[in-house]
Design a protein around this motif. Structure first.
Motif, mmCIF file in Angstrom:
data_model
loop_
_atom_site.group_PDB
_atom_site.id
_atom_site.type_symbol
_atom_site.label_atom_id
_atom_site.label_comp_id
_atom_site.label_asym_id
_atom_site.label_seq_id
_atom_site.Cartn_x
_atom_site.Cartn_y
_atom_site.Cartn_z
ATOM 1 N N ASP A 15 0.833 -1.209 0.000
ATOM 2 C CA ASP A 15 0.000 0.000 0.000
ATOM 3 C C ASP A 15 0.860 1.249 0.000
ATOM 4 O O ASP A 15 0.588 2.223 -0.712
ATOM 5 C CB ASP A 15 -0.917 0.011 1.233
ATOM 6 C CG ASP A 15 -2.010 -1.050 1.105
ATOM 7 O OD1 ASP A 15 -2.234 -1.511 -0.031
ATOM 8 O OD2 ASP A 15 -2.610 -1.413 2.128
ATOM 9 N N LYS A 16 1.917 1.197 0.829
ATOM 10 C CA LYS A 16 2.835 2.345 0.932
ATOM 11 C C LYS A 16 3.507 2.607 -0.419
ATOM 12 O O LYS A 16 3.597 3.748 -0.879
ATOM 13 C CB LYS A 16 3.895 2.039 2.002
ATOM 14 C CG LYS A 16 4.585 3.271 2.536
ATOM 15 C CD LYS A 16 5.548 2.883 3.642
ATOM 16 C CE LYS A 16 6.348 4.100 4.088
ATOM 17 N NZ LYS A 16 7.401 3.733 5.026
ATOM 18 N N LYS A 17 3.941 1.506 -1.061
ATOM 19 C CA LYS A 17 4.611 1.606 -2.372
ATOM 20 C C LYS A 17 3.660 2.166 -3.421
ATOM 21 O O LYS A 17 4.019 3.022 -4.224
ATOM 22 C CB LYS A 17 5.112 0.203 -2.779
ATOM 23 C CG LYS A 17 5.881 0.154 -4.083
ATOM 24 C CD LYS A 17 7.278 0.692 -3.905
ATOM 25 C CE LYS A 17 8.070 0.571 -5.186
ATOM 26 N NZ LYS A 17 9.241 1.427 -5.188
ATOM 27 N N GLU A 20 3.182 5.796 -2.872
ATOM 28 C CA GLU A 20 4.396 6.502 -3.303
ATOM 29 C C GLU A 20 4.428 6.658 -4.823
ATOM 30 O O GLU A 20 4.712 7.734 -5.351
ATOM 31 C CB GLU A 20 5.606 5.681 -2.851
ATOM 32 C CG GLU A 20 6.776 6.521 -2.380
ATOM 33 C CD GLU A 20 7.853 5.628 -1.767
ATOM 34 O OE1 GLU A 20 8.700 5.143 -2.546
ATOM 35 O OE2 GLU A 20 7.832 5.401 -0.553
ATOM 36 N N LEU A 21 4.113 5.545 -5.519
ATOM 37 C CA LEU A 21 4.113 5.567 -6.991
ATOM 38 C C LEU A 21 3.026 6.506 -7.526
ATOM 39 O O LEU A 21 3.229 7.197 -8.523
ATOM 40 C CB LEU A 21 3.912 4.157 -7.564
ATOM 41 C CG LEU A 21 5.126 3.237 -7.529
ATOM 42 C CD1 LEU A 21 4.746 1.829 -7.949
ATOM 43 C CD2 LEU A 21 6.242 3.750 -8.438
ATOM 44 N N GLY A 22 1.870 6.503 -6.841
ATOM 45 C CA GLY A 22 0.776 7.403 -7.246
ATOM 46 C C GLY A 22 1.203 8.857 -7.128
ATOM 47 O O GLY A 22 0.923 9.681 -8.015
ATOM 48 N N ARG A 23 1.899 9.175 -6.026
ATOM 49 C CA ARG A 23 2.368 10.549 -5.794
ATOM 50 C C ARG A 23 3.405 10.938 -6.855
ATOM 51 O O ARG A 23 3.367 12.033 -7.411
ATOM 52 C CB ARG A 23 2.975 10.640 -4.395
ATOM 53 C CG ARG A 23 3.032 12.049 -3.863
ATOM 54 C CD ARG A 23 3.180 12.156 -2.373
ATOM 55 N NE ARG A 23 4.234 11.304 -1.831
ATOM 56 C CZ ARG A 23 4.010 10.337 -0.948
ATOM 57 N NH1 ARG A 23 2.779 10.070 -0.518
ATOM 58 N NH2 ARG A 23 4.998 9.606 -0.480
ATOM 59 N N MET A 27 3.298 13.918 -9.809
ATOM 60 C CA MET A 27 4.340 14.943 -9.979
ATOM 61 C C MET A 27 4.867 14.960 -11.414
ATOM 62 O O MET A 27 4.988 16.019 -12.039
ATOM 63 C CB MET A 27 5.498 14.690 -9.005
ATOM 64 C CG MET A 27 5.147 15.019 -7.574
ATOM 65 S SD MET A 27 6.338 14.319 -6.423
ATOM 66 C CE MET A 27 7.613 15.555 -6.495
ATOM 67 N N VAL A 28 5.174 13.754 -11.954
ATOM 68 C CA VAL A 28 5.708 13.671 -13.321
ATOM 69 C C VAL A 28 4.666 14.151 -14.319
ATOM 70 O O VAL A 28 4.977 14.890 -15.259
ATOM 71 C CB VAL A 28 6.170 12.219 -13.649
ATOM 72 C CG1 VAL A 28 6.604 12.101 -15.100
ATOM 73 C CG2 VAL A 28 7.331 11.816 -12.741
ATOM 74 N N LYS A 57 14.170 2.735 -11.636
ATOM 75 C CA LYS A 57 13.159 1.873 -12.266
ATOM 76 C C LYS A 57 11.772 2.525 -12.192
ATOM 77 O O LYS A 57 11.055 2.609 -13.190
ATOM 78 C CB LYS A 57 13.140 0.503 -11.580
ATOM 79 C CG LYS A 57 12.173 -0.468 -12.245
ATOM 80 C CD LYS A 57 11.977 -1.716 -11.428
ATOM 81 C CE LYS A 57 11.001 -2.670 -12.111
ATOM 82 N NZ LYS A 57 9.667 -2.101 -12.314
ATOM 83 N N ASP A 58 11.417 3.009 -10.991
ATOM 84 C CA ASP A 58 10.107 3.655 -10.827
ATOM 85 C C ASP A 58 9.977 4.866 -11.736
ATOM 86 O O ASP A 58 8.947 5.079 -12.374
ATOM 87 C CB ASP A 58 9.909 4.096 -9.367
ATOM 88 C CG ASP A 58 9.766 2.915 -8.421
ATOM 89 O OD1 ASP A 58 9.591 1.791 -8.941
ATOM 90 O OD2 ASP A 58 9.839 3.109 -7.198
ATOM 91 N N MET A 59 11.049 5.662 -11.797
ATOM 92 C CA MET A 59 11.021 6.867 -12.633
ATOM 93 C C MET A 59 10.894 6.511 -14.113
ATOM 94 O O MET A 59 10.105 7.111 -14.839
ATOM 95 C CB MET A 59 12.295 7.698 -12.411
ATOM 96 C CG MET A 59 12.208 8.669 -11.266
ATOM 97 S SD MET A 59 10.841 9.826 -11.369
ATOM 98 C CE MET A 59 11.323 10.868 -12.730
#
Length: 341
Positions: A15-17, A20-23, A27-28, A57-59
């Motif tokens: 859930d935390k991940k 984080e990815l949603g946030r 932003m992007v 990787k996330d970016m």
């Protein structure tokens, strides 16, 4: 079996991940929506900061998803908008690392290959091809890939492919001529041969004739014969790119010299064009039971050194080998050579 408390911890981590990815995506997305030529400098700077503070990787995943959904639509995208999006990718490719451009390029090429096979009605193919063309214009990818795509289109040679060939040649034809005139000449010869054998197949001959005329104009370096050809916007953005790229090595050495086949089979044989992502021998999946533990040998090492390694708890072969190399080398060059071996 996963015990309940560990399961719960994993769920909260997921859930935390996800949060984080949603946030990060928000932003992007905000930065990409505001992207234009005048604010390219500030937005590329902010993107670089995001790359520094988040996982690569996330970016890469987030940026690729957002750019694909913004640029690959069923209607033709304005060329200027395409160029600005690709310019951002090229600046990050040169300033952050080549895996940024490589990740985006692989996603675009795979999607293009998939849509070419599926006979889609919309303009997605043209939009993807425009992205590939501009990745070449802004020195992210080498002309080798463009020639591979052109050869593939010429070998199929239907009306849809002829439109795509014309579209690509109009965008990057003169750059291709500058980079590899011989390959372009061979391509033109092949296209002429195909056109002469496929004459009966087409009801509308004018498109084929127009394509051949465009190719001859390219071969003769005659820009006036190509309607709507204007190199000025690309040149202006290239100048902006040179101003925004920090490193001196922003030219040909960061171009990804990768073929179409390599990109399409990347999952099976590895990504040799990204440092640290290749492996020898394919496919990657192999029978682990048959794998014997490799022993590392470093020539003959005195028992004194081995005893010292044991005392310092160098408890695996590789640790012992590295320790022995460092302790017995004459100088840094000798150590370097031995470590490579």
């Amino acid at each position: 079996y996963v015990p309940p408390q560990i399961r719960k911890a994993q769920e909260t981590l997921d859930d935390k991940k996800r949060e984080e990815l949603g946030r990060l995506k928000k932003m992007v997305n905000g930065l990409i929506n505001r992207l234009s030529e005048p604010n390219m400098s500030s937005i590329s700077g902010q993107m670089e900061e995001l790359y520094m503070s988040n996982s690569r990787k996330d970016m890469n995943d987030t940026l690729t998803d957002i750019l694909m959904s913004a640029c690959v639509t069923a209607v033709a995208m304005p060329m200027r908008l395409m160029m600005e999006h690709v310019l951002l990718v090229s600046i990050l490719h040169h300033n952050v690392g080549i895996e940024v451009g490589a990740h985006f390029l692989e996603a675009v090429v795979k999607k293009f290959d998939e849509l070419c096979k599926s006979d889609a009605e919309g303009k997605e193919c043209e939009n993807l091809l425009a992205l590939i063309a501009h990745l070449y214009n802004f020195h992210v990818v080498h002309c080798l890939l463009i020639f591979d795509i052109l050869k593939k289109l010429v070998s199929t040679f239907t009306e849809k492919e002829i439109e795509l060939i014309l579209f690509l040649l109009k965008n990057v034809g003169f750059s291709l001529r500058k980079d590899d005139a011989l390959a372009l000449k061979e391509l033109i010869t092949e296209a002429q041969r195909k056109a002469s054998t496929a004459e009966k197949k087409f009801q509308d001959q004018t498109r084929v004739r127009f394509m051949l005329e465009t190719m001859l104009a390219l071969r003769n370096n005659d820009m006036r014969k190509i309607p709507g050809y204007d190199p000025e916007p690309v040149e202006r953005l290239r100048k902006l790119q040179r101003a925004l790229v920090h490193s001196s090595g922003s030219g040909k050495d960061t171009q990804l010299r990768v073929s179409l086949e390599s990109l399409l089979s990347a999952d099976q044989v590895g990504r040799w064009w990204i440092v640290g992502s290749s492996w020898s021998g394919a496919p990657m999946i192999s029978d682990t039971k048959n794998q014997a533990q490799q022993k590392l040998h470093v020539g003959k090492v005195s028992s004194k050194i081995l005893e010292l390694a044991r005392k310092l708890r160098m408890n695996t072969d590789i640790r012992r080998s590295i320790f022995c190399v460092l302790m017995t080398s004459e100088d840094f060059m000798d150590a370097f050579e031995k470590l490579l071996k």
